[in-house]
Design an enzyme around this catalytic site. Structure first.
Site, PDB file in Angstrom:
ATOM      1  N   GLU A 147       0.809  -1.217   0.000  1.00  0.00           N
ATOM      2  CA  GLU A 147       0.000   0.000   0.000  1.00  0.00           C
ATOM      3  C   GLU A 147       0.841   1.265   0.000  1.00  0.00           C
ATOM      4  O   GLU A 147       0.391   2.315  -0.430  1.00  0.00           O
ATOM      5  CB  GLU A 147      -0.918   0.005   1.227  1.00  0.00           C
ATOM      6  CG  GLU A 147      -1.977  -1.086   1.195  1.00  0.00           C
ATOM      7  CD  GLU A 147      -2.828  -1.105   2.450  1.00  0.00           C
ATOM      8  OE1 GLU A 147      -2.594  -0.262   3.343  1.00  0.00           O
ATOM      9  OE2 GLU A 147      -3.730  -1.952   2.545  1.00  0.00           O
ATOM     10  N   HIS A 148       2.077   1.178   0.504  1.00  0.00           N
ATOM     11  CA  HIS A 148       2.930   2.364   0.611  1.00  0.00           C
ATOM     12  C   HIS A 148       3.700   2.581  -0.686  1.00  0.00           C
ATOM     13  O   HIS A 148       4.233   1.638  -1.249  1.00  0.00           O
ATOM     14  CB  HIS A 148       3.913   2.192   1.771  1.00  0.00           C
ATOM     15  CG  HIS A 148       4.534   3.474   2.223  1.00  0.00           C
ATOM     16  ND1 HIS A 148       5.458   4.157   1.475  1.00  0.00           N
ATOM     17  CD2 HIS A 148       4.358   4.204   3.350  1.00  0.00           C
ATOM     18  CE1 HIS A 148       5.841   5.243   2.129  1.00  0.00           C
ATOM     19  NE2 HIS A 148       5.171   5.292   3.258  1.00  0.00           N
ATOM     20  N   PRO A 149       3.757   3.824  -1.202  1.00  0.00           N
ATOM     21  CA  PRO A 149       4.599   4.075  -2.378  1.00  0.00           C
ATOM     22  C   PRO A 149       6.041   3.681  -2.074  1.00  0.00           C
ATOM     23  O   PRO A 149       6.520   3.866  -0.957  1.00  0.00           O
ATOM     24  CB  PRO A 149       4.480   5.591  -2.573  1.00  0.00           C
ATOM     25  CG  PRO A 149       3.226   5.978  -1.873  1.00  0.00           C
ATOM     26  CD  PRO A 149       3.106   5.035  -0.707  1.00  0.00           C
TER      27      PRO A 149
END
Length: 199
Positions: A147-149
């Site tokens: 979910e995290h860039p």
């Protein structure tokens, strides 16, 4: 397994570097959100070997902090699910003389692990390099999802003055480490915040 986070929020100014394409900000590091019950039951994150000292050893270490020049490093690695990879990266820090791990915070959803460790500048610099080298060798970004860039195996590697150290000390560490990572590992480095070489 006991967890002793250094502090709940990181609001201190910092110097650091990230991958060339990463966007660096001075925003506070998110507070640790897992409860002790979740952590001990391993429902919130994958189990990670505890490389930190026990409470009595940390108490003894605290007694010497005021007499030392200490900085903190909070690298973010793009792996939060594979225990073997996380342990291999953290083991590099733990094996570095003078580096003390304060917290290991893996997240399965973000597939990202935030490690917090402190020590004198030379020890922190060496531990950070070893961890970055291991992350580059063990994390396959072509297969990474989360979910995290993310832009690199090590997205960011900020340095924070803790005791007896200045921001200038952290800037010097960031500059030397960034050059070494570029020269020896061939990884593009972006210096940001106080360590930025251009406005």
């Amino acid at each position: 397994m006991n967890w002793f986070p250094l502090r709940d929020e990181m609001t201190t100014a910092r110097a650091g570097f990230g991958r060339k394409t990463a966007v660096a900000t001075a925003a506070p590091t998110p507070a640790f959100t897992h409860s002790r019950r979740e952590i001990e039951s391993d429902t919130a994150r994958p189990p990670v070997a505890d490389y930190r000292r026990d409470r009595s050893e940390r108490d003894r270490a605290d007694a010497t902090i005021s007499a030392m020049k200490l900085i903190e490093c909070v690298p973010n690695f793009s792996e939060g699910r594979d225990r073997a990879v996380i342990d291999a990266i953290v083991a590099e820090i733990a094996a570095t003389a003078g580096a003390m791990i304060m917290d290991v915070d893996p997240g399965a959803a973000t597939n990202r692990t935030v490690v917090t460790f402190i020590g004198e500048p030379e020890a922190v610099e060496e531990a950070a390099f070893r961890a970055i080298r291991k992350a580059a060798a063990t994390i396959d970004m072509a297969r990474h999802t989360g979910e995290h860039p993310r832009m690199g195996a090590t997205d960011v590697c900020p340095f924070v003055p803790v005791s007896g150290a200045t921001m200038e000390d952290c800037v010097a560490v960031a500059g030397r480490l960034g050059k070494r990572v570029g020269d020896e590992l061939g990884i593009p480095v972006y210096l940001y915040e106080f360590a930025a070489t251009r406005p």
